[in-house]
Design a protein around this motif. Structure first.
Motif, PDB file in Angstrom:
ATOM      1  N   TRP A  31       5.768 -10.513  -9.931  1.00  0.00           N
ATOM      2  CA  TRP A  31       4.733  -9.767  -9.218  1.00  0.00           C
ATOM      3  C   TRP A  31       3.564 -10.702  -8.897  1.00  0.00           C
ATOM      4  O   TRP A  31       3.383 -11.718  -9.575  1.00  0.00           O
ATOM      5  CB  TRP A  31       4.221  -8.627 -10.094  1.00  0.00           C
ATOM      6  CG  TRP A  31       5.274  -7.731 -10.667  1.00  0.00           C
ATOM      7  CD1 TRP A  31       6.050  -7.987 -11.764  1.00  0.00           C
ATOM      8  CD2 TRP A  31       5.675  -6.435 -10.203  1.00  0.00           C
ATOM      9  NE1 TRP A  31       6.898  -6.921 -12.002  1.00  0.00           N
ATOM     10  CE2 TRP A  31       6.692  -5.961 -11.074  1.00  0.00           C
ATOM     11  CE3 TRP A  31       5.260  -5.621  -9.154  1.00  0.00           C
ATOM     12  CZ2 TRP A  31       7.302  -4.712 -10.898  1.00  0.00           C
ATOM     13  CZ3 TRP A  31       5.860  -4.381  -8.996  1.00  0.00           C
ATOM     14  CH2 TRP A  31       6.863  -3.939  -9.854  1.00  0.00           C
ATOM     15  N   SER A  32       2.748 -10.334  -7.928  1.00  0.00           N
ATOM     16  CA  SER A  32       1.605 -11.195  -7.580  1.00  0.00           C
ATOM     17  C   SER A  32       0.516 -11.117  -8.660  1.00  0.00           C
ATOM     18  O   SER A  32       0.391 -10.099  -9.347  1.00  0.00           O
ATOM     19  CB  SER A  32       1.033 -10.798  -6.219  1.00  0.00           C
ATOM     20  OG  SER A  32       0.569  -9.474  -6.257  1.00  0.00           O
ATOM     21  N   ASP A  33      -0.245 -12.182  -8.788  1.00  0.00           N
ATOM     22  CA  ASP A  33      -1.370 -12.265  -9.749  1.00  0.00           C
ATOM     23  C   ASP A  33      -0.918 -11.899 -11.154  1.00  0.00           C
ATOM     24  O   ASP A  33      -1.566 -11.115 -11.849  1.00  0.00           O
ATOM     25  CB  ASP A  33      -2.530 -11.331  -9.337  1.00  0.00           C
ATOM     26  CG  ASP A  33      -2.998 -11.593  -7.927  1.00  0.00           C
ATOM     27  OD1 ASP A  33      -3.046 -12.776  -7.541  1.00  0.00           O
ATOM     28  OD2 ASP A  33      -3.311 -10.628  -7.202  1.00  0.00           O
ATOM     29  N   TYR A  34       0.190 -12.449 -11.562  1.00  0.00           N
ATOM     30  CA  TYR A  34       0.799 -11.982 -12.802  1.00  0.00           C
ATOM     31  C   TYR A  34       0.976 -13.082 -13.827  1.00  0.00           C
ATOM     32  O   TYR A  34       1.610 -12.857 -14.861  1.00  0.00           O
ATOM     33  CB  TYR A  34       2.135 -11.318 -12.468  1.00  0.00           C
ATOM     34  CG  TYR A  34       2.499 -10.162 -13.363  1.00  0.00           C
ATOM     35  CD1 TYR A  34       1.523  -9.313 -13.901  1.00  0.00           C
ATOM     36  CD2 TYR A  34       3.826  -9.887 -13.677  1.00  0.00           C
ATOM     37  CE1 TYR A  34       1.865  -8.246 -14.711  1.00  0.00           C
ATOM     38  CE2 TYR A  34       4.176  -8.824 -14.492  1.00  0.00           C
ATOM     39  CZ  TYR A  34       3.185  -8.005 -15.008  1.00  0.00           C
ATOM     40  OH  TYR A  34       3.529  -6.945 -15.809  1.00  0.00           O
ATOM     41  N   SER A  79      10.613  -4.244 -14.350  1.00  0.00           N
ATOM     42  CA  SER A  79      10.255  -3.265 -15.375  1.00  0.00           C
ATOM     43  C   SER A  79      11.522  -2.862 -16.129  1.00  0.00           C
ATOM     44  O   SER A  79      12.632  -2.971 -15.600  1.00  0.00           O
ATOM     45  CB  SER A  79       9.619  -2.039 -14.730  1.00  0.00           C
ATOM     46  OG  SER A  79       8.527  -2.439 -13.924  1.00  0.00           O
ATOM     47  N   VAL A 128       2.028  -2.554 -18.773  1.00  0.00           N
ATOM     48  CA  VAL A 128       1.240  -2.190 -17.593  1.00  0.00           C
ATOM     49  C   VAL A 128       0.935  -0.697 -17.631  1.00  0.00           C
ATOM     50  O   VAL A 128       1.825   0.113 -17.885  1.00  0.00           O
ATOM     51  CB  VAL A 128       2.043  -2.504 -16.309  1.00  0.00           C
ATOM     52  CG1 VAL A 128       1.267  -2.128 -15.066  1.00  0.00           C
ATOM     53  CG2 VAL A 128       2.452  -3.973 -16.276  1.00  0.00           C
ATOM     54  N   LYS A 210      -5.989  -4.344  -3.905  1.00  0.00           N
ATOM     55  CA  LYS A 210      -6.927  -5.099  -4.742  1.00  0.00           C
ATOM     56  C   LYS A 210      -8.095  -5.599  -3.896  1.00  0.00           C
ATOM     57  O   LYS A 210      -9.258  -5.338  -4.195  1.00  0.00           O
ATOM     58  CB  LYS A 210      -6.214  -6.304  -5.376  1.00  0.00           C
ATOM     59  CG  LYS A 210      -5.065  -5.917  -6.279  1.00  0.00           C
ATOM     60  CD  LYS A 210      -4.326  -7.129  -6.809  1.00  0.00           C
ATOM     61  CE  LYS A 210      -2.937  -7.248  -6.242  1.00  0.00           C
ATOM     62  NZ  LYS A 210      -2.132  -8.334  -6.790  1.00  0.00           N
ATOM     63  N   TRP A 224      -2.630  -0.607 -10.911  1.00  0.00           N
ATOM     64  CA  TRP A 224      -2.197  -1.094 -12.213  1.00  0.00           C
ATOM     65  C   TRP A 224      -3.413  -1.700 -12.913  1.00  0.00           C
ATOM     66  O   TRP A 224      -4.225  -2.430 -12.288  1.00  0.00           O
ATOM     67  CB  TRP A 224      -1.090  -2.131 -12.038  1.00  0.00           C
ATOM     68  CG  TRP A 224       0.212  -1.510 -11.627  1.00  0.00           C
ATOM     69  CD1 TRP A 224       0.882  -0.514 -12.290  1.00  0.00           C
ATOM     70  CD2 TRP A 224       1.029  -1.829 -10.483  1.00  0.00           C
ATOM     71  NE1 TRP A 224       2.063  -0.206 -11.622  1.00  0.00           N
ATOM     72  CE2 TRP A 224       2.167  -0.993 -10.526  1.00  0.00           C
ATOM     73  CE3 TRP A 224       0.897  -2.748  -9.429  1.00  0.00           C
ATOM     74  CZ2 TRP A 224       3.168  -1.044  -9.550  1.00  0.00           C
ATOM     75  CZ3 TRP A 224       1.893  -2.795  -8.470  1.00  0.00           C
ATOM     76  CH2 TRP A 224       3.017  -1.951  -8.536  1.00  0.00           C
ATOM     77  N   ASP A 227      -4.607  -5.453 -12.565  1.00  0.00           N
ATOM     78  CA  ASP A 227      -5.102  -5.782 -11.220  1.00  0.00           C
ATOM     79  C   ASP A 227      -6.552  -5.329 -11.073  1.00  0.00           C
ATOM     80  O   ASP A 227      -7.392  -6.020 -10.483  1.00  0.00           O
ATOM     81  CB  ASP A 227      -4.255  -5.071 -10.148  1.00  0.00           C
ATOM     82  CG  ASP A 227      -2.894  -5.731  -9.950  1.00  0.00           C
ATOM     83  OD1 ASP A 227      -2.609  -6.721 -10.640  1.00  0.00           O
ATOM     84  OD2 ASP A 227      -2.124  -5.250  -9.104  1.00  0.00           O
ATOM     85  N   ASP A 252       7.112  -4.827 -18.211  1.00  0.00           N
ATOM     86  CA  ASP A 252       7.871  -5.757 -17.387  1.00  0.00           C
ATOM     87  C   ASP A 252       8.442  -6.803 -18.329  1.00  0.00           C
ATOM     88  O   ASP A 252       7.747  -7.304 -19.216  1.00  0.00           O
ATOM     89  CB  ASP A 252       6.969  -6.382 -16.324  1.00  0.00           C
ATOM     90  CG  ASP A 252       6.467  -5.337 -15.333  1.00  0.00           C
ATOM     91  OD1 ASP A 252       7.155  -4.325 -15.135  1.00  0.00           O
ATOM     92  OD2 ASP A 252       5.376  -5.534 -14.762  1.00  0.00           O
ATOM     93  N   TYR A 288      -3.403  -8.042 -18.325  1.00  0.00           N
ATOM     94  CA  TYR A 288      -2.261  -7.240 -18.762  1.00  0.00           C
ATOM     95  C   TYR A 288      -1.994  -7.665 -20.195  1.00  0.00           C
ATOM     96  O   TYR A 288      -2.199  -8.830 -20.552  1.00  0.00           O
ATOM     97  CB  TYR A 288      -1.027  -7.505 -17.886  1.00  0.00           C
ATOM     98  CG  TYR A 288      -1.151  -6.886 -16.518  1.00  0.00           C
ATOM     99  CD1 TYR A 288      -0.981  -5.518 -16.342  1.00  0.00           C
ATOM    100  CD2 TYR A 288      -1.470  -7.667 -15.411  1.00  0.00           C
ATOM    101  CE1 TYR A 288      -1.112  -4.938 -15.088  1.00  0.00           C
ATOM    102  CE2 TYR A 288      -1.608  -7.096 -14.154  1.00  0.00           C
ATOM    103  CZ  TYR A 288      -1.426  -5.727 -14.009  1.00  0.00           C
ATOM    104  OH  TYR A 288      -1.565  -5.153 -12.766  1.00  0.00           O
TER     105      TYR A 288
HETATM  106  C1  N2P Z   1       0.689  -7.241 -10.975  1.00  0.00           C
HETATM  107  C2  N2P Z   1       1.609  -6.091 -10.845  1.00  0.00           C
HETATM  108  C3  N2P Z   1       1.803  -5.414 -12.121  1.00  0.00           C
HETATM  109  C4  N2P Z   1       3.212  -5.125 -12.395  1.00  0.00           C
HETATM  110  N1  N2P Z   1       0.056  -7.496  -9.742  1.00  0.00           N
HETATM  111  C5  N2P Z   1       3.624  -3.742 -12.187  1.00  0.00           C
HETATM  112  N2  N2P Z   1       4.852  -3.494 -12.829  1.00  0.00           N
END
Ligand code: N2P
Length: 343
Positions: A31-34, A79, A128, A210, A224, A227, A252, A288
């Motif tokens: 996922w982005s920014d993760y 997930s 999350v 976001k 989420w 984020d 996840d 997270y």
């Molecule tokens: C992060 C996304 C969170 C994951 N940008 C959602 N499962």
């Protein structure tokens, strides 16, 4: 300079810059920014490799891409419900625990409720929490409920997830049903409610919300937790709540696809992410929670006391994890297709 000397100098330069002989590449699809970018660079240095990141915006999009034949990924973060499905279809490799000594740090309280309790083919990455974020001072009469999406005065300034299980799940929860309902009647009610909400939202979206919230383009978004707290660094007016009806908690997981090219490196990366100091540093950066028990004492109060990250027991009790519901998934696909097509 003689030819040999030039070559030697060139080789030395390559060695120094680390871009000589092909370094192994770990290909991560997530996922982005993760993940904290500095940690990725640190792993590259420590393992003499390159990490290439590709992002997906929903479990279903990731799964569809793999099913369409995309290969070459070494590590994914679906997930848990999607992990179950992929495992059942033989898409995942077994985790070799001897290569991941840091698994001892994974929170046993989390594992007790996990789908893959023995970490046979998946290792938890992040917990999350789904909820609602809004801009303080720009939204009147906020009530901590999913029903906020019914507010016509916010029409065009809200978003909901482009994710069938999340958005249908929010509607099910609002009606007092399980997010894993397989009842056609309950799903029909949820569809009607989500359709009402759709009239008020600008779009279904998992990523742009976001920036849209930070800039004030959107005033209230389905979001989420991590984020949201990342965005709050840019705009301190950002607030987050978990609706009183309860919510979706997801985990996840780190999984290695059956056809991974660098499984050893993938195991090393999982081990790296579960080093307690690394897990804490990552959580502090992305907000997270990595369910790594040894990392909790290393977390600052800002994280430990954040009710949007460590949920109050009563909210937790009302919340659920998305489950793989087998053939009933087709019901959700039907509802979702109609919602997306509706104007
Ligand atoms: C992060 C996304 C969170 C994951 N940008 C959602 N499962």
């Amino acid at each position: 300079m003689k030819k040999g000397t030039v070559l030697a100098a060139f080789a030395a330069l390559l060695a120094l810059t680390g871009c000589g002989k092909a370094r192994p590449v770990l290909s991560l699809y997530t996922w982005s920014d993760y993940i904290k970018p500095d940690l990725v660079r640190r792993f590259e240095r420590e393992h003499g490799c390159r990490v290439v990141l590709d992002t997906f915006e929903s479990n279903e999009a990731m799964y569809a891409k793999l099913k369409a034949g995309a290969t070459g990924y070494d590590l994914l973060t679906p997930s848990s419900y999607m992990v179950s499905l992929m495992h059942a279809q033989g898409m995942l490799r077994t985790i070799d625990h001897s290569l991941v000594p840091n698994l001892v740090n994974v929170d046993p309280d989390y594992l007790a409720i996990a789908v893959d309790r023995t970490m046979d083919h998946s290792v938890p990455y992040m917990i999350v929490v789904s909820g609602i974020a809004y801009l303080e001072g720009r939204v009147k009469d906020v009530i901590p409920s999913w029903r906020m999406f019914g507010r016509a005065d916010l029409a065009g300034r809200m978003t909901m997830f482009n994710d069938m299980r999340e958005t249908i799940g929010a509607a099910l929860k609002t009606l007092g049903y399980s997010i894993n309902s397989t009842s056609e009647r309950e799903l029909a009610e949820a569809e009607a409610l989500a359709l009402e909400w759709k009239k008020n939202i600008a779009k279904y979206d998992n990523e742009q919300y976001k920036i849209g919230l930070a800039s004030g383009e959107f005033l209230l978004v389905h979001a989420w937790n991590g984020d949201v707290f990342q965005v709050r660094r840019e705009n301190p007016a950002v607030r987050f709540f978990v609706p009183e009806e309860g919510t979706i908690i997801s985990c996840d997981d780190l999984v290695i696809p059956a056809d991974a090219r660098e499984p050893a490196l993938a195991h090393a990366f999982i081990d790296f992410l579960h080093d307690p100091a690394v897990a804490a540093e990552n959580t502090v950066a992305i907000y997270y929670l990595c369910p790594n028990k040894a990392s909790y004492p290393l977390l600052p109060a800002e994280i430990r006391d954040n009710p949007g990250i460590f949920l109050a027991p009563e909210i937790r009790a009302k919340s659920e994890m998305i489950a793989d519901i087998g053939t009933a998934n087709a019901l959700y696909v039907g509802v979702w297709d109609r919602l997306k097509a509706a104007r």
